[in-house]
Design an enzyme around this catalytic site. Structure first.
Site, PDB file in Angstrom:
ATOM      1  CE  LYS A 191      18.354 -28.482 -24.471  1.00 51.09           C
ATOM      2  NZ  LYS A 191      17.852 -27.561 -25.506  1.00 51.09           N
ATOM      3  CB  SER A 204      23.216 -20.931 -29.949  1.00 50.51           C
ATOM      4  OG  SER A 204      23.927 -21.346 -31.084  1.00 50.51           O
ATOM      5  CG  LEU A 205      25.018 -22.407 -24.753  1.00 45.62           C
ATOM      6  CD1 LEU A 205      24.231 -22.598 -23.464  1.00 45.62           C
ATOM      7  CD2 LEU A 205      26.491 -22.171 -24.439  1.00 45.62           C
ATOM      8  CD  GLU A 249      26.089 -19.324 -15.445  1.00 43.93           C
ATOM      9  OE1 GLU A 249      25.233 -19.090 -16.318  1.00 43.93           O
ATOM     10  OE2 GLU A 249      27.171 -18.735 -15.370  1.00 43.93           O
ATOM     11  CB  CYS A 292     -20.786 -49.188  -5.402  1.00 41.63           C
ATOM     12  SG  CYS A 292     -19.929 -49.189  -6.985  1.00 41.63           S
ATOM     13  CB  CYS A 295     -21.352 -44.601  -7.273  1.00 43.09           C
ATOM     14  SG  CYS A 295     -22.351 -46.047  -6.892  1.00 43.09           S
ATOM     15  CE  LYS A 324      20.505 -24.329 -22.916  1.00 43.90           C
ATOM     16  NZ  LYS A 324      19.174 -23.916 -23.325  1.00 43.90           N
ATOM     17  CB  CYS A 349     -23.321 -50.985  -8.600  1.00 44.89           C
ATOM     18  SG  CYS A 349     -23.546 -49.250  -8.194  1.00 44.89           S
ATOM     19  CG  ASP A 374      12.938 -24.358 -21.472  1.00 45.73           C
ATOM     20  OD1 ASP A 374      13.393 -23.780 -22.476  1.00 45.73           O
ATOM     21  OD2 ASP A 374      12.192 -25.344 -21.526  1.00 45.73           O
ATOM     22  CE1 TYR A 397      23.258 -15.813 -20.986  1.00 47.45           C
ATOM     23  CE2 TYR A 397      21.107 -16.376 -20.071  1.00 47.45           C
ATOM     24  CZ  TYR A 397      21.913 -16.069 -21.162  1.00 47.45           C
ATOM     25  OH  TYR A 397      21.369 -16.007 -22.414  1.00 47.45           O
ATOM     26  CB  ALA A 444      -0.915   0.003   1.218  1.00 49.83           C
ATOM     27  CB  CYS A 446     -22.451 -46.641 -10.651  1.00 51.72           C
ATOM     28  SG  CYS A 446     -20.925 -47.456 -10.163  1.00 51.72           S
TER      29      CYS A 446
HETATM   30  S1  IVH Z   1      25.254 -18.691 -21.792  1.00 48.85           S
HETATM   31  C1  IVH Z   1      27.091 -18.130 -26.370  1.00 48.85           C
HETATM   32  N1  IVH Z   1      23.935 -19.278 -19.635  1.00 48.85           N
HETATM   33  O1  IVH Z   1      20.456 -21.029 -23.618  1.00 48.85           O
HETATM   34  C2  IVH Z   1      25.841 -18.394 -25.646  1.00 48.85           C
HETATM   35  N2  IVH Z   1      22.775 -19.367 -21.704  1.00 48.85           N
HETATM   36  O2  IVH Z   1      21.827 -21.873 -26.561  1.00 48.85           O
HETATM   37  C3  IVH Z   1      26.058 -18.233 -24.189  1.00 48.85           C
HETATM   38  N3  IVH Z   1      20.421 -19.984 -21.483  1.00 48.85           N
HETATM   39  O3  IVH Z   1      18.996 -18.994 -25.584  1.00 48.85           O
HETATM   40  C4  IVH Z   1      24.824 -18.491 -23.469  1.00 48.85           C
HETATM   41  N4  IVH Z   1      20.398 -20.200 -19.293  1.00 48.85           N
HETATM   42  O4  IVH Z   1      19.543 -17.723 -23.399  1.00 48.85           O
HETATM   43  C5  IVH Z   1      23.871 -19.157 -20.965  1.00 48.85           C
HETATM   44  N5  IVH Z   1      22.893 -19.763 -17.621  1.00 48.85           N
HETATM   45  C6  IVH Z   1      22.840 -19.625 -18.949  1.00 48.85           C
HETATM   46  C7  IVH Z   1      21.648 -19.851 -19.667  1.00 48.85           C
HETATM   47  C8  IVH Z   1      21.672 -19.720 -21.052  1.00 48.85           C
HETATM   48  C9  IVH Z   1      19.679 -20.267 -20.408  1.00 48.85           C
HETATM   49  C10 IVH Z   1      19.932 -19.976 -22.875  1.00 48.85           C
HETATM   50  C11 IVH Z   1      20.379 -18.782 -23.651  1.00 48.85           C
HETATM   51  C12 IVH Z   1      20.281 -19.221 -25.091  1.00 48.85           C
HETATM   52  C13 IVH Z   1      20.515 -20.686 -24.979  1.00 48.85           C
HETATM   53  C14 IVH Z   1      21.882 -20.985 -25.512  1.00 48.85           C
END
Ligand code: IVH
Length: 665
Positions: free
Chosen positions: A312, A81-82, A113, A428, A423, A115, A408, A117, A224, A34, A405
């Site tokens: 993963k 990307s990873l 860390e 039953c 029932c 990951k 029964c 989603d 991250y 509030a 039922c």
């Molecule tokens: S590091 C060079 N750390 O995973 C890429 N990515 O394929 C370095 N994601 O869509 C990414 N948690 O957003 C990193 N702790 C984390 C993450 C993370 C989720 C996602 C990221 C990206 C995908 C990577």
């Protein structure tokens, strides 16, 4: 307080920003809602009168407006990307490669860390002020979703401390699982499509053209890393996370630095089990080489860094065909619908069945036999159907409960104000059979399992609990699977079960809404069945864990002549209807402490753990509240109990902590 509008606006911005960070980033609120609202309204009023005072970091700018189209923006540094691995073997191979490239005598530490989603975002800060928030896009160019990003209160509009000239802060925007469920509940009542999982829901929320809608979704972020930066240098990934945290960003508390790939592998495996403890979905863990110097030397291949891997695992939601909705009549006469589905992999297990709640729920979600549906395993072991997948339905008929039922033939009733169809026939077959099967477990009868009970039932030898106690060895020997010795043992075990505690007898009687915790509470509160039979609803409602509704159920059950006759018959056969020593509250080192147990423990059944805690004076209850001393969580704990414990800051204890409490560590 300042009377100069400019100074006051600055003061309010500062106060409100601190309050938001305390609430959304640090989880330690410093202000009543509030008070926040009042200060916020004051700032809105000042800014309305003095538009020139509206600053880029004003909390009022989190409300947002409409945008036609998202502009494309180029990231200052691309978002990669990873590469993924799915086995411990894959992790070790990667570690070999890393060491080969760096030189085998070099130490390599890793940061692990969760990951998250959700969806990746890039937050650009200039001189500490958030100037832009964009989606990842193709990694080079994303979409500018700044107005929507600003509505996420865990994202600071101005960073704390000494800011660098420029920094791109990277993180994952996500929707908590609880928020996702609430959202789908809400959407189910409208013509809008349900989201199949929290990630889609988060993505949809962030790409809203109307940021008022985004503001209404409980989005959050885990930060991250950093992309391009000017005016700040980091040496390690772990150090960068520290820096980000100090500068007001929400970094994940589970990030850990590990010294060897073996430790990493063990932690990855552990996380697969622990993922359900979180109130957000993770689809794996990310492993990164900690040293940024080593990262630079390892470099990037096809926009995937050689210095990181995603470990993963299988997703927790899937789409499959709902083949049929069947009905089971439960021990209390409730008609429980359940789904048969085409087999599908969800979270690493094959799923073919799911429980459904009741007719109203099924039709509110719009699920029909024949539809493609979204199946989800969340905190619960039993999968659930979230809703239909997509707008094209194949199912033709809305679900209806049978009018009679299935076992029964008695006409089904649906009591006023209840969602469950029942029932009403106490005789039953399904009720009696389910009660008997349940009883063998409750009363610990070895040697007589579900299969035997079914056969005894079919042959007409046992149709009620008293029948079970009149069964003879001669009758058993006649049955397939029994010989002299096994029949003697089974009869002895049935005989022994007459001595089970009063609370277990209560549990086995199938009184509506009585689970094992409430059965114990009833037994220790009233002490004898005669006192319980004589109790008024008000008196029962005083027992721990009971409200008016449950108390009503209990009193109604004991008011029924047939049920009273059953009690008398069982008493005559020698079963216990009085509390023993074990059901009187003990005094001990844990007196005054209250625990809740969830999930499966390795060393004890939940009943045993309860008895052990109670023997030391503790109370054990069925639901977490502010009064709970600790939540003991075993394998596959209930998600709602965990969430509630986290929210109420109730400590969560593992099995090792429990052993400690019991003096067994
Ligand atoms: S590091 C060079 N750390 O995973 C890429 N990515 O394929 C370095 N994601 O869509 C990414 N948690 O957003 C990193 N702790 C984390 C993450 C993370 C989720 C996602 C990221 C990206 C995908 C990577």
């Amino acid at each position: 307080m300042s009377s100069d509008p400019k100074a006051r606006a600055a003061e309010l911005r500062e106060l409100l920003s601190r309050a938001l960070a305390a609430y959304h980033v640090e989880d330690a609120p410093i202000m009543e809602d509030a008070v926040y609202d009042a200060l916020f309204d004051e700032l809105v009023a000042i800014e309305a009168e003095h538009p020139e005072l509206v600053a880029a970091d004003s909390p009022t700018r989190r409300v947002g407006g409409l945008s036609d189209k998202f502009q494309k923006v180029q990231h200052l540094e691309p978002m990669g990307s990873l590469e993924k691995v799915t086995t411990e073997e894959g992790l070790r191979k990667w570690d070999d490669d890393v060491r080969k490239r760096l030189g085998t005598d070099e130490q390599v530490a890793y940061v692990l860390e969760p990951k998250i989603d959700g969806l990746a975002v890039n937050l650009t800060y200039e001189d500490g002020i958030l100037v832009r928030g964009s989606t990842r896009g193709d990694g080079v160019q994303g979409e500018d979703v700044s107005p929507n990003i600003r509505t996420i209160k865990a994202i600071p509009l101005r960073m704390n401390g000494e800011p660098p000239a420029v920094i791109e802060v990277r993180g994952e925007v996500y929707l908590p699982v609880s928020g996702f469920r609430e959202l789908n509940e809400r959407l189910a009542g409208t013509s809008q499509k349900l989201a199949p999982n929290p990630r889609n829901a988060a993505a949809g929320s962030l790409r809203q053209k109307n940021s008022a809608i985004t503001a209404d979704r409980p989005l959050s972020i885990w930060v991250y890393g950093a992309g391009h930066r000017e005016g700040v240098e980091f040496e390690t990934q772990f150090g960068m996370l520290d820096w980000l945290r100090e500068h007001g960003f929400r970094t994940n508390p589970y990030a850990q630095r590990l010294e060897s790939i073996e430790e990493v592998a063990a932690a990855c495996v552990e996380w697969e089990k622990r993922r359900l403890e979180l109130d957000y979905e993770i689809d794996g863990v990310v492993v990164k080489v900690d040293s940024l110097d080593q990262q630079r030397r390892l470099g990037v291949l096809h926009s995937r860094p050689r210095w990181a891997r995603a470990y993963k695992w299988a997703p927790m939601t899937a789409v499959t065909r709902l083949l049929e909705i069947r009905i089971r009549v439960g021990r209390t006469g409730a008609l429980n619908p359940w789904a048969i589905m085409e087999p599908v992999q969800v979270g690493g297990v094959t799923v073919t069945r799911a429980t459904l709640h009741n007719e109203e729920d099924i039709n509110r979600k719009g699920i029909r036999a024949g539809d493609d549906v979204i199946v989800q395993r969340a905190g619960d072991v039993i999968p659930q159907i979230v809703g239909p997948a997509g707008p094209h339905r194949r199912g033709t008929k809305e679900f209806r409960m049978p009018t009679h039922c299935p076992l029964c033939g008695t006409e089904i009733v649906k009591p006023e104000g209840e969602a469950t169809h029942r029932c009403p026939n106490r005789a039953c077959p399904s009720r009696g059979l389910e009660t008997l099967i349940n009883w063998t477990g409750v009363a610990d009868i070895d040697g007589v399992g579900e299969q035997t009970i079914r056969i005894l039932w079919e042959k007409g030898l046992v149709r009620s609990l008293p029948d079970l106690y009149r069964l003879t060895k001669e009758q058993l020997v006649e049955l397939e699977g029994f010989a002299e010795i096994s029949a003697t043992a089974a009869i002895a075990s049935i005989e022994r079960s007459k001595d089970v505690a009063f609370s277990r007898v209560l549990l086995g009687l199938n009184i509506p809404s009585i689970g094992w915790v409430l059965a114990r509470n009833l037994a220790s509160h009233f002490g004898t069945v005669d006192r319980l039979i004589a109790a008024t609803p008000e008196e029962v409602a005083e027992v721990e864990g009971f409200g008016a509704d449950r108390a009503e159920d209990v009193v109604e059950w004991f008011a029924d002549e047939q049920n009273c006759a059953l009690v008398e018959e069982l008493r005559g056969l020698g079963l216990r209807f009085e509390s023993g020593e074990e059901e009187r509250p003990a005094e001990g080192p844990l007196t005054g402490n209250t625990y809740v147990i969830t999930g499966t423990l390795e060393r004890f059944s939940r009943e045993e753990a309860t008895a052990r805690l109670e023997a030391l004076g503790a109370k054990v209850t069925g639901s977490v509240s502010a009064k709970t001393t600790g939540l003991v969580a075993g394998e596959e704990p209930g998600a709602s109990k965990l969430t509630k414990a986290q929210r109420s800051e109730v400590p969560i204890l593992g099995e090792a902590d429990l052993l400690n409490l019991l003096g067994e560590s």
